[in-house]
Design an enzyme around this catalytic site. Structure first.
Site, PDB file in Angstrom:
ATOM      1  N   CYS A 143      -3.256   7.581   4.855  1.00 35.39           N
ATOM      2  CA  CYS A 143      -3.074   7.199   3.460  1.00 35.39           C
ATOM      3  C   CYS A 143      -4.312   7.476   2.615  1.00 35.39           C
ATOM      4  CB  CYS A 143      -2.702   5.725   3.370  1.00 35.39           C
ATOM      5  SG  CYS A 143      -3.848   4.618   4.217  1.00 35.39           S
ATOM      6  N   GLU A 188       0.868  -1.179   0.000  1.00 28.89           N
ATOM      7  CA  GLU A 188       0.000   0.000   0.000  1.00 28.89           C
ATOM      8  C   GLU A 188       0.897   1.219   0.000  1.00 28.89           C
ATOM      9  OE1 GLU A 188      -2.297   2.458   2.971  1.00 28.89           O
ATOM     10  OE2 GLU A 188      -3.718   0.846   2.574  1.00 28.89           O
TER      11      GLU A 188
END
Length: 540
Positions: A311, A277
């Protein structure tokens, strides 16, 4: 803008004594408690301890033991030895450990809320997001992993005569490199499904927020997780990164896109698998029929939770030109209501940034945008009066392509608002990025919102929410498209990625070759007729 802060303790250069609060933050766990947690770290003699600072105060937290390359490789050896016994337990036995862990997290949350705030500098409500996410993940895999891992029957080549199934086996030892920004939640999201699948884990959390991960590690032991099933090592990536990559049977990484690409190249050399990620530049699209005040309130949460160091946080907002100015006024008003502070309580709406590097990036992006013609609607300056790493939540308009933050991820409390004329333009601009992690759509028409959401190239898209709807729904996958990453966490995918699929088929009676003495041409003709007949059978 209006901001209030809790009092900031005076600074000193020494780490906390056994009875002193770590990081110099009033009410924090003591130095003795920090020592108990760091004693769980696997260490060697190859590296000197390091001390990180509390973002709220700039004061040292605790000395963190560091491992070297050789020690990390020995840790993997122990993990490999422990993996067989752990995987031999039934999936339901492993589930019960996770369910006990979920209960423990909720029961003991006050201490980890303090730890997350002290290490990451976030507001307590944002720290609670980590507690709730951790409990939800532990509960989800504690209830559903056995079902996801169960052998799956498949239609055989010859009905009745061919019995086929898909079986799942654990990868072995999973290496996990965790970031500093969500130290509790991302540890849970990555470590717990790996354990549920029957793997053992070697994790390297970031030094800055290691205590939060160690706290969850301690509770996992109390929940019944065997020694060596999950081991934690600390160290710089430059010192132990090669060992993590070379010893892992599967690598899970969360961090920057450049680092992710480098790790992917290393893993490819070993022909093992990985999930990444990586970065994001997440858009929010406000349709012309949206409730402006609700959308503005949602944007404050989407943009400024954890001071934007999330994020999936929003950094770009596209608002229809008919409501653009009204939306900007509403957003500025709600942003200025945010209370900044460093207390270990729920009174503040936003905390500080986590590191000097983040403060530098945020300041540089805002100053650069301003120099390129952008307008600072609210915010736009650091707040050293509140603490060394505070920066005001900032709303910009008129950001041009010459500004770095137009395309680059800021990873801080900064958002740029842009007008658009029609939905096709908004979707095109939302997709005009190398990233594709998260997106948000706001409208009064839920069906229309879903239609727009499906056109945005992002791994998760939320309608009338910024990120929490997908982030908190553990039953759906979470991850990035394009340069935002590879693979998914959460859901069945977040579990099965840690397994190897194996096909097992048992053939009875008729073999899949011509009978003795039967011409191959006749066999091929008969099989063709049979395949055609099977195609015409109704689906079940």
């Amino acid at each position: 803008m209006t901001s209030t802060a809790a009092s900031t303790p005076s600074q000193s250069s020494s780490t906390a004594g056994p009875g002193d609060p770590i990081g110099g933050v009033p009410g924090a766990p003591t130095g003795r408690r920090a020592e108990q947690l760091t004693s769980r770290v696997v260490t060697g003699m190859d590296a000197a301890p390091v001390t990180m600072s509390a973002p709220f105060t700039g004061l040292p937290v605790t000395a963190l033991p560091q491992a070297g390359d050789a020690e990390v490789r020995r840790v993997f050896t122990r993990a490999r030895e422990a993996q067989t016994a752990w995987s031999d337990r039934t999936a339901r036995e492993r589930q019960r450990v996770l369910l006990r862990l979920a209960d423990l997290v909720l029961a003991h949350q006050q201490e980890v809320l303090d730890l997350v705030q002290i290490e990451a500098g976030k507001a307590r409500i944002d720290a609670f997001d980590e507690v709730s996410a951790t409990a939800l993940v532990a509960s989800y895999y504690g209830k559903h992993s056995a079902r996801h891992l169960a052998p799956r029957r498949a239609a055989g080549a010859l009905p009745v005569l061919t019995k086929a199934s898909e079986v799942r086996h654990p990868k072995g030892v999973v290496g996990i490199i965790s970031p500093w920004n969500y130290p509790l939640a991302l540890t849970a999201m990555d470590v717990l499904p790996a354990l549920a699948a029957g793997n053992t884990v070697v994790q390297k959390p970031d030094n800055q927020t290691a205590l939060s991960a160690l706290w969850l590690h301690e509770l996992a032991g109390q929940a019944g997780l065997p020694t060596d099933a999950w081991q934690i090592v600390l160290g710089r990536g430059s010192a132990i990164g090669d060992a993590l990559v070379e010893e892992s049977d599967y690598l899970c990484f969360t961090g920057s896109t450049p680092t992710g690409k480098r790790l992917a190249r290393q893993v490819a050399e070993r022909l093992t698998s990985y999930s990444l990620e990586l970065g994001g530049k997440n858009p929010m699209v406000v349709l012309p029929d949206a409730d402006i005040r609700k959308a503005a309130a949602g944007a404050v949460t989407a943009c400024f939770s954890s001071a934007g160091q999330l994020c999936v946080s929003v950094e770009r907002i596209y608002v229809h030109e008919s409501i653009h100015d009204e939306f900007v006024r509403a957003l500025a008003e709600r942003t200025e209501e945010l209370r900044l502070g460093a207390g270990l309580d729920y009174r503040s709406g936003m905390g500080s940034l986590t590191s000097q590097d983040q403060l530098h990036t945020v300041s540089a992006h805002v100053d650069d945008a301003r120099a390129a013609g952008a307008n600072v609607v609210t915010g736009g300056r650091p707040r050293p009066d509140l603490g060394p790493l505070f920066y005001e939540p900032t709303v910009l308009t008129g950001v041009t392509e010459q500004a770095a933050l137009f395309r680059e991820e800021t990873f801080g409390p900064v958002v740029a608002v842009y007008p658009y004329s029609d939905v096709d333009e908004a979707v095109a601009r939302a997709n005009d990025t190398e990233f594709g992690l998260n997106a948000s759509v706001w409208t009064r028409d839920a069906r229309r919102g879903e239609e727009v959401a499906r056109r945005i190239k992002a791994g998760t898209v939320n309608v009338n929410e910024g990120y929490a709807a997908t982030f908190g729904t553990v039953g759906v996958p979470m991850g990035g498209m394009k340069e935002s990453g590879v693979g998914r966490r959460n859901s069945a995918e977040g579990l099965l990625k840690y397994t190897e699929a194996q096909a097992v088929a048992v053939q009875r009676g008729l073999k899949l070759r011509p009978f003795r003495g039967m011409p191959p041409r006749l066999w091929a003709k008969a099989m063709s007729a049979g395949i055609a007949a099977l195609r015409r059978l109704p689906r079940r």
